[in-house]
Design an enzyme around this catalytic site. Structure first.
Site, mmCIF file in Angstrom:
data_model
loop_
_atom_site.group_PDB
_atom_site.id
_atom_site.type_symbol
_atom_site.label_atom_id
_atom_site.label_comp_id
_atom_site.label_asym_id
_atom_site.label_seq_id
_atom_site.Cartn_x
_atom_site.Cartn_y
_atom_site.Cartn_z
ATOM 1 N N LEU A 74 0.816 -1.218 0.000
ATOM 2 C CA LEU A 74 0.000 0.000 0.000
ATOM 3 C C LEU A 74 0.849 1.267 0.000
ATOM 4 O O LEU A 74 1.909 1.328 0.616
ATOM 5 C CB LEU A 74 -0.914 -0.001 1.225
ATOM 6 C CG LEU A 74 -1.869 -1.191 1.337
ATOM 7 C CD1 LEU A 74 -2.731 -1.061 2.592
ATOM 8 C CD2 LEU A 74 -2.751 -1.334 0.101
ATOM 9 N N HIS A 75 0.347 2.267 -0.714
ATOM 10 C CA HIS A 75 0.973 3.587 -0.747
ATOM 11 C C HIS A 75 -0.115 4.640 -0.557
ATOM 12 O O HIS A 75 -1.300 4.297 -0.380
ATOM 13 C CB HIS A 75 1.755 3.787 -2.052
ATOM 14 C CG HIS A 75 0.953 3.492 -3.297
ATOM 15 N ND1 HIS A 75 -0.162 4.210 -3.650
ATOM 16 C CD2 HIS A 75 1.103 2.532 -4.251
ATOM 17 C CE1 HIS A 75 -0.651 3.738 -4.775
ATOM 18 N NE2 HIS A 75 0.086 2.712 -5.165
ATOM 19 N N HIS A 108 -3.452 4.293 -2.414
ATOM 20 C CA HIS A 108 -4.416 3.384 -1.785
ATOM 21 C C HIS A 108 -5.046 4.042 -0.552
ATOM 22 O O HIS A 108 -6.257 3.956 -0.351
ATOM 23 C CB HIS A 108 -3.713 2.106 -1.326
ATOM 24 C CG HIS A 108 -3.095 1.286 -2.414
ATOM 25 N ND1 HIS A 108 -1.737 1.098 -2.507
ATOM 26 C CD2 HIS A 108 -3.635 0.600 -3.445
ATOM 27 C CE1 HIS A 108 -1.467 0.319 -3.539
ATOM 28 N NE2 HIS A 108 -2.600 0.010 -4.141
ATOM 29 N N GLN A 152 -4.963 -11.888 -13.469
ATOM 30 C CA GLN A 152 -4.807 -10.664 -14.269
ATOM 31 C C GLN A 152 -3.367 -10.459 -14.739
ATOM 32 O O GLN A 152 -3.063 -9.464 -15.386
ATOM 33 C CB GLN A 152 -5.314 -9.437 -13.507
ATOM 34 C CG GLN A 152 -4.483 -9.012 -12.327
ATOM 35 C CD GLN A 152 -5.178 -7.921 -11.520
ATOM 36 O OE1 GLN A 152 -6.204 -8.156 -10.873
ATOM 37 N NE2 GLN A 152 -4.662 -6.712 -11.556
ATOM 38 N N GLY A 166 -9.247 3.787 -8.161
ATOM 39 C CA GLY A 166 -8.459 4.960 -8.507
ATOM 40 C C GLY A 166 -8.556 5.315 -9.983
ATOM 41 O O GLY A 166 -8.596 4.430 -10.839
ATOM 42 N N LYS A 218 -6.181 6.461 -11.537
ATOM 43 C CA LYS A 218 -4.887 6.056 -12.080
ATOM 44 C C LYS A 218 -5.060 4.929 -13.104
ATOM 45 O O LYS A 218 -4.391 4.895 -14.120
ATOM 46 C CB LYS A 218 -3.992 5.619 -10.924
ATOM 47 C CG LYS A 218 -2.847 4.707 -11.258
ATOM 48 C CD LYS A 218 -1.657 5.482 -11.692
ATOM 49 C CE LYS A 218 -0.404 4.676 -11.929
ATOM 50 N NZ LYS A 218 -0.494 3.249 -11.921
ATOM 51 N N ASP A 219 -5.976 4.000 -12.809
ATOM 52 C CA ASP A 219 -6.262 2.892 -13.729
ATOM 53 C C ASP A 219 -7.573 3.209 -14.435
ATOM 54 O O ASP A 219 -8.614 2.607 -14.173
ATOM 55 C CB ASP A 219 -6.332 1.584 -12.955
ATOM 56 C CG ASP A 219 -5.005 1.247 -12.304
ATOM 57 O OD1 ASP A 219 -4.115 0.749 -13.003
ATOM 58 O OD2 ASP A 219 -4.838 1.535 -11.099
ATOM 59 N N SER A 249 2.665 4.126 -7.521
ATOM 60 C CA SER A 249 2.344 2.772 -7.980
ATOM 61 C C SER A 249 3.193 1.802 -7.185
ATOM 62 O O SER A 249 4.356 2.100 -6.872
ATOM 63 C CB SER A 249 2.675 2.637 -9.470
ATOM 64 O OG SER A 249 2.749 1.265 -9.837
ATOM 65 N N SER A 250 2.630 0.653 -6.857
ATOM 66 C CA SER A 250 3.433 -0.361 -6.161
ATOM 67 C C SER A 250 4.641 -0.720 -7.006
ATOM 68 O O SER A 250 5.709 -1.045 -6.484
ATOM 69 C CB SER A 250 2.588 -1.605 -5.897
ATOM 70 O OG SER A 250 1.411 -1.251 -5.197
#
Ligand code: AMP
Length: 285
Positions: free
Chosen positions: A33-34, A37, A61, A147, A149-150, A185-186
Protein backbone atom coordinates in the site's frame (compact mmCIF):
# COMPACT_ATOMS: atom_id res chain seq x y z
CA UNK A 1 -9.38 -4.74 12.82
CA UNK A 2 -10.58 -8.17 11.81
CA UNK A 3 -8.55 -10.17 9.30
CA UNK A 4 -10.73 -12.55 7.29
CA UNK A 5 -9.26 -15.18 4.98
CA UNK A 6 -12.23 -17.19 3.77
CA UNK A 7 -15.14 -16.26 1.50
CA UNK A 8 -17.68 -17.98 3.77
CA UNK A 9 -16.55 -15.96 6.79
CA UNK A 10 -16.51 -12.74 4.74
CA UNK A 11 -20.05 -13.36 3.48
CA UNK A 12 -21.26 -14.15 7.01
CA UNK A 13 -19.73 -10.92 8.34
CA UNK A 14 -21.25 -8.91 5.45
CA UNK A 15 -24.67 -10.49 6.00
CA UNK A 16 -24.58 -9.63 9.70
CA UNK A 17 -23.55 -6.04 8.95
CA UNK A 18 -26.35 -5.65 6.43
CA UNK A 19 -28.94 -7.02 8.86
CA UNK A 20 -27.82 -4.29 11.27
CA UNK A 21 -28.48 -1.74 8.53
CA UNK A 22 -24.83 -0.83 8.07
CA UNK A 23 -23.42 0.37 4.77
CA UNK A 24 -20.28 -1.44 3.62
CA UNK A 25 -17.50 0.17 1.55
CA UNK A 26 -14.85 -1.91 -0.21
CA UNK A 27 -11.41 -0.85 -1.44
CA UNK A 28 -9.85 -3.63 -3.51
CA UNK A 29 -6.03 -3.63 -3.61
CA UNK A 30 -3.13 -5.88 -4.47
CA UNK A 31 -1.28 -4.66 -1.39
CA UNK A 32 2.10 -2.97 -0.98
CA UNK A 33 0.00 0.00 0.00
CA UNK A 34 0.97 3.59 -0.75
CA UNK A 35 -0.67 7.00 -0.35
CA UNK A 36 -2.79 6.37 -3.46
CA UNK A 37 -4.42 3.38 -1.78
CA UNK A 38 -4.73 5.28 1.50
CA UNK A 39 -6.51 8.16 -0.24
CA UNK A 40 -9.10 5.67 -1.53
CA UNK A 41 -9.45 4.16 1.93
CA UNK A 42 -10.14 7.63 3.37
CA UNK A 43 -12.68 8.31 0.62
CA UNK A 44 -14.39 4.99 1.33
CA UNK A 45 -14.47 5.75 5.04
CA UNK A 46 -16.67 8.80 4.35
CA UNK A 47 -19.09 6.77 2.25
CA UNK A 48 -20.04 3.94 4.62
CA UNK A 49 -20.23 2.65 8.19
CA UNK A 50 -18.03 -0.38 7.67
CA UNK A 51 -14.82 -0.35 5.73
CA UNK A 52 -13.35 -3.44 4.09
CA UNK A 53 -9.97 -3.44 2.33
CA UNK A 54 -9.12 -6.49 0.28
CA UNK A 55 -5.53 -7.48 -0.22
CA UNK A 56 -5.13 -10.04 -2.97
CA UNK A 57 -2.47 -10.27 -5.66
CA UNK A 58 -4.73 -11.69 -8.34
CA UNK A 59 -2.92 -14.26 -10.50
CA UNK A 60 -5.54 -14.27 -13.28
CA UNK A 61 -4.81 -10.66 -14.27
CA UNK A 62 -1.12 -11.38 -14.89
CA UNK A 63 0.01 -13.01 -18.15
CA UNK A 64 2.52 -15.87 -17.80
CA UNK A 65 5.42 -13.58 -18.81
CA UNK A 66 4.47 -10.87 -16.29
CA UNK A 67 5.56 -10.05 -12.75
CA UNK A 68 3.09 -12.03 -10.58
CA UNK A 69 5.88 -13.87 -8.73
CA UNK A 70 7.97 -10.81 -8.05
CA UNK A 71 5.10 -8.34 -7.47
CA UNK A 72 6.11 -6.44 -4.27
CA UNK A 73 4.49 -7.72 -1.10
CA UNK A 74 4.63 -6.60 2.54
CA UNK A 75 1.62 -7.97 4.36
CA UNK A 76 2.68 -6.90 7.86
CA UNK A 77 3.16 -3.28 6.77
CA UNK A 78 -0.13 -3.30 4.82
CA UNK A 79 -2.02 -4.59 7.87
CA UNK A 80 -0.45 -1.89 10.09
CA UNK A 81 -1.40 0.84 7.59
CA UNK A 82 -5.00 -0.43 7.40
CA UNK A 83 -5.21 -0.62 11.18
CA UNK A 84 -4.03 3.00 11.40
CA UNK A 85 -6.80 4.03 8.95
CA UNK A 86 -9.44 2.35 11.14
CA UNK A 87 -10.24 -0.29 8.57
CA UNK A 88 -12.82 -2.69 9.99
CA UNK A 89 -11.94 -5.77 7.97
CA UNK A 90 -8.85 -6.76 6.03
CA UNK A 91 -10.02 -9.42 3.57
CA UNK A 92 -6.96 -11.40 2.63
CA UNK A 93 -7.89 -14.68 0.97
CA UNK A 94 -5.24 -17.14 -0.22
CA UNK A 95 -5.16 -17.84 -3.96
CA UNK A 96 -6.78 -21.29 -3.66
CA UNK A 97 -9.63 -19.74 -1.64
CA UNK A 98 -10.46 -17.28 -4.44
CA UNK A 99 -9.78 -19.81 -7.21
CA UNK A 100 -10.72 -23.28 -6.06
CA UNK A 101 -9.23 -26.12 -8.11
CA UNK A 102 -11.11 -26.38 -11.42
CA UNK A 103 -12.27 -22.73 -11.39
CA UNK A 104 -13.44 -22.05 -14.96
CA UNK A 105 -16.06 -19.26 -15.02
CA UNK A 106 -14.88 -15.73 -15.87
CA UNK A 107 -16.33 -12.26 -16.40
CA UNK A 108 -15.16 -10.51 -19.55
CA UNK A 109 -16.02 -7.56 -21.76
CA UNK A 110 -15.83 -7.63 -25.50
CA UNK A 111 -14.98 -4.13 -26.69
CA UNK A 112 -12.93 -1.67 -24.66
CA UNK A 113 -11.26 -4.57 -22.77
CA UNK A 114 -9.53 -5.56 -26.03
CA UNK A 115 -7.93 -2.13 -26.52
CA UNK A 116 -5.00 -0.25 -24.93
CA UNK A 117 -4.07 -2.15 -21.74
CA UNK A 118 -6.11 -5.11 -22.98
CA UNK A 119 -4.30 -5.20 -26.32
CA UNK A 120 -0.89 -5.19 -24.63
CA UNK A 121 -1.87 -7.47 -21.75
CA UNK A 122 -4.20 -10.12 -23.22
CA UNK A 123 -6.49 -11.58 -20.57
CA UNK A 124 -5.68 -8.81 -18.09
CA UNK A 125 -9.16 -7.33 -17.85
CA UNK A 126 -10.81 -10.75 -17.79
CA UNK A 127 -8.79 -11.37 -14.65
CA UNK A 128 -9.62 -7.95 -13.17
CA UNK A 129 -13.36 -8.14 -13.87
CA UNK A 130 -13.56 -11.71 -12.57
CA UNK A 131 -11.77 -10.99 -9.32
CA UNK A 132 -13.73 -7.80 -8.63
CA UNK A 133 -17.02 -9.62 -9.33
CA UNK A 134 -15.92 -12.32 -6.88
CA UNK A 135 -14.92 -9.69 -4.30
CA UNK A 136 -18.34 -8.04 -4.66
CA UNK A 137 -20.03 -11.40 -4.06
CA UNK A 138 -17.85 -12.02 -1.00
CA UNK A 139 -18.02 -8.55 0.61
CA UNK A 140 -21.49 -7.30 -0.49
CA UNK A 141 -20.34 -3.68 -0.62
CA UNK A 142 -22.78 -0.81 -1.06
CA UNK A 143 -19.94 1.22 -2.52
CA UNK A 144 -16.56 0.22 -3.96
CA UNK A 145 -13.77 2.75 -4.48
CA UNK A 146 -11.21 2.64 -7.30
CA UNK A 147 -8.46 4.96 -8.51
CA UNK A 148 -8.53 7.07 -11.66
CA UNK A 149 -4.89 6.06 -12.08
CA UNK A 150 -6.26 2.89 -13.73
CA UNK A 151 -8.74 4.75 -15.91
CA UNK A 152 -9.55 1.92 -18.33
CA UNK A 153 -10.05 -0.49 -15.42
CA UNK A 154 -12.39 2.02 -13.77
CA UNK A 155 -14.39 2.40 -17.00
CA UNK A 156 -14.70 -1.38 -17.38
CA UNK A 157 -15.75 -1.90 -13.76
CA UNK A 158 -18.47 0.74 -14.15
CA UNK A 159 -19.60 -1.09 -17.28
CA UNK A 160 -19.59 -4.45 -15.49
CA UNK A 161 -21.72 -3.10 -12.66
CA UNK A 162 -24.24 -1.70 -15.15
CA UNK A 163 -24.32 -4.71 -17.46
CA UNK A 164 -24.53 -7.33 -14.69
CA UNK A 165 -26.73 -5.23 -12.37
CA UNK A 166 -24.44 -5.41 -9.36
CA UNK A 167 -26.10 -3.40 -6.56
CA UNK A 168 -22.82 -1.55 -5.95
CA UNK A 169 -22.05 2.14 -6.43
CA UNK A 170 -18.62 2.77 -7.92
CA UNK A 171 -16.70 5.77 -6.56
CA UNK A 172 -13.45 7.06 -8.02
CA UNK A 173 -10.50 8.80 -6.38
CA UNK A 174 -7.99 11.10 -8.09
CA UNK A 175 -4.45 9.95 -8.91
CA UNK A 176 -2.03 10.62 -6.08
CA UNK A 177 1.43 11.68 -7.28
CA UNK A 178 4.91 12.17 -5.87
CA UNK A 179 5.81 15.87 -5.53
CA UNK A 180 7.72 15.63 -8.85
CA UNK A 181 4.69 14.26 -10.68
CA UNK A 182 5.30 10.50 -10.77
CA UNK A 183 2.01 8.70 -10.17
CA UNK A 184 2.29 6.46 -7.10
CA UNK A 185 2.34 2.77 -7.98
CA UNK A 186 3.43 -0.36 -6.16
CA UNK A 187 5.61 -1.04 -9.22
CA UNK A 188 7.62 2.16 -8.62
CA UNK A 189 9.57 -0.04 -6.17
CA UNK A 190 11.21 -1.61 -9.25
CA UNK A 191 12.65 1.73 -10.44
CA UNK A 192 16.31 1.87 -9.54
CA UNK A 193 18.91 4.58 -10.06
CA UNK A 194 18.48 6.70 -13.17
CA UNK A 195 15.25 4.91 -14.12
CA UNK A 196 13.34 6.70 -11.34
CA UNK A 197 14.19 10.05 -12.99
CA UNK A 198 13.36 8.74 -16.46
CA UNK A 199 9.96 7.54 -15.19
CA UNK A 200 9.00 11.22 -14.96
CA UNK A 201 8.59 11.17 -18.74
CA UNK A 202 5.03 9.84 -18.32
CA UNK A 203 3.70 12.69 -16.20
CA UNK A 204 5.75 15.23 -18.15
CA UNK A 205 4.23 14.02 -21.41
CA UNK A 206 0.73 14.20 -19.98
CA UNK A 207 1.31 17.68 -18.61
CA UNK A 208 2.64 18.82 -21.96
CA UNK A 209 -0.49 17.45 -23.65
CA UNK A 210 -2.65 19.27 -21.16
CA UNK A 211 -0.67 22.49 -21.58
CA UNK A 212 -1.12 22.40 -25.36
CA UNK A 213 -4.79 21.51 -24.95
CA UNK A 214 -5.27 24.47 -22.63
CA UNK A 215 -3.56 26.67 -25.22
CA UNK A 216 -6.17 25.56 -27.75
CA UNK A 217 -4.71 22.51 -29.50
CA UNK A 218 -7.53 20.06 -30.30
CA UNK A 219 -5.80 17.79 -32.83
CA UNK A 220 -5.25 14.43 -31.07
CA UNK A 221 -2.54 13.41 -33.55
CA UNK A 222 -0.49 16.49 -32.66
CA UNK A 223 -1.13 16.09 -28.93
CA UNK A 224 0.05 12.48 -29.14
CA UNK A 225 3.10 13.56 -31.11
CA UNK A 226 4.05 16.04 -28.39
CA UNK A 227 3.78 13.28 -25.79
CA UNK A 228 5.81 10.85 -27.90
CA UNK A 229 8.62 13.42 -28.26
CA UNK A 230 8.97 13.53 -24.48
CA UNK A 231 8.89 9.74 -24.08
CA UNK A 232 11.43 9.32 -26.89
CA UNK A 233 13.85 11.70 -25.17
CA UNK A 234 14.19 9.31 -22.19
CA UNK A 235 16.88 6.80 -23.24
CA UNK A 236 15.44 3.75 -21.44
CA UNK A 237 11.75 4.47 -22.09
CA UNK A 238 9.76 2.49 -24.69
CA UNK A 239 6.16 3.39 -25.46
CA UNK A 240 3.52 0.63 -25.44
CA UNK A 241 0.78 3.08 -26.43
CA UNK A 242 -0.12 6.75 -26.31
CA UNK A 243 -3.80 7.43 -26.95
CA UNK A 244 -6.49 10.04 -26.49
CA UNK A 245 -9.95 8.63 -25.87
CA UNK A 246 -13.42 9.99 -25.28
CA UNK A 247 -13.91 10.00 -21.49
CA UNK A 248 -17.41 8.58 -21.82
CA UNK A 249 -16.98 5.86 -24.47
CA UNK A 250 -13.23 5.18 -24.26
CA UNK A 251 -13.10 5.31 -28.08
CA UNK A 252 -10.02 6.99 -29.58
CA UNK A 253 -10.72 10.51 -30.85
CA UNK A 254 -9.18 12.53 -33.67
CA UNK A 255 -10.40 15.88 -32.36
CA UNK A 256 -10.74 16.67 -28.67
CA UNK A 257 -14.08 18.45 -28.61
CA UNK A 258 -15.59 16.58 -25.67
CA UNK A 259 -14.08 15.55 -22.31
CA UNK A 260 -11.22 13.19 -23.10
CA UNK A 261 -8.42 11.29 -21.44
CA UNK A 262 -4.82 11.17 -22.55
CA UNK A 263 -3.46 7.72 -21.65
CA UNK A 264 -0.09 6.11 -21.95
CA UNK A 265 1.82 2.97 -21.09
CA UNK A 266 5.59 3.09 -21.13
CA UNK A 267 8.29 0.60 -20.25
CA UNK A 268 11.06 2.30 -18.30
CA UNK A 269 13.90 -0.21 -18.20
CA UNK A 270 12.07 -3.43 -17.31
CA UNK A 271 9.21 -1.68 -15.50
CA UNK A 272 5.89 -1.09 -17.22
CA UNK A 273 4.14 2.07 -16.01
CA UNK A 274 0.77 3.59 -16.91
CA UNK A 275 -0.64 7.04 -16.33
CA UNK A 276 -3.41 9.28 -17.66
CA UNK A 277 -4.74 12.81 -17.46
CA UNK A 278 -8.07 14.40 -18.22
CA UNK A 279 -8.27 16.82 -21.14
CA UNK A 280 -11.32 18.96 -20.73
CA UNK A 281 -12.18 22.59 -20.25
CA UNK A 282 -11.50 23.46 -16.63
CA UNK A 283 -9.92 20.09 -15.65
CA UNK A 284 -7.68 20.48 -12.61
CA UNK A 285 -4.12 19.20 -12.58
P1 AMP B 1 -3.55 -1.94 -7.09
O1 AMP B 1 -3.14 -2.34 -5.71
O2 AMP B 1 -2.43 -1.42 -7.92
O3 AMP B 1 -4.39 -2.99 -7.77
O4 AMP B 1 -4.50 -0.69 -6.91
C1 AMP B 1 -5.62 -0.74 -6.07
C2 AMP B 1 -6.45 0.50 -6.28
O5 AMP B 1 -5.64 1.65 -6.00
C3 AMP B 1 -6.94 0.65 -7.73
O6 AMP B 1 -8.27 1.14 -7.70
C4 AMP B 1 -5.99 1.67 -8.29
O7 AMP B 1 -6.56 2.43 -9.34
C5 AMP B 1 -5.73 2.55 -7.09
N1 AMP B 1 -4.49 3.29 -7.22
C6 AMP B 1 -3.27 2.82 -7.59
N2 AMP B 1 -2.37 3.82 -7.66
C7 AMP B 1 -3.03 4.96 -7.34
C8 AMP B 1 -2.66 6.34 -7.25
N3 AMP B 1 -1.42 6.74 -7.49
N4 AMP B 1 -3.61 7.23 -6.90
C9 AMP B 1 -4.89 6.84 -6.65
N5 AMP B 1 -5.30 5.55 -6.72
C10 AMP B 1 -4.38 4.62 -7.06
Amino acid sequence: MLTIKTIAEMQAWAGASQRQGRRIALVPTMGYLHEGHLSLIRLARERADQLVVSLFVNPTQFAPNEDFDRYPRDEARDAALCEAENVDVLFQPPVDEMYAPGHAVYVDEDGVARTLEGAHRPGHFRGVLTVVAKLFLAVHPDVAVFGRKDAQQLWLLQKMVRDLNFPVAIAAGPTVREPDGLALSSRNAYLEGALREQALCLSRALREARRRFQEGERNAYLLRGAMLDIISAAPDARMDYIEIVDAETFAPVAVVNRPALALLAVRVGGTRLIDNMELSEGAAS
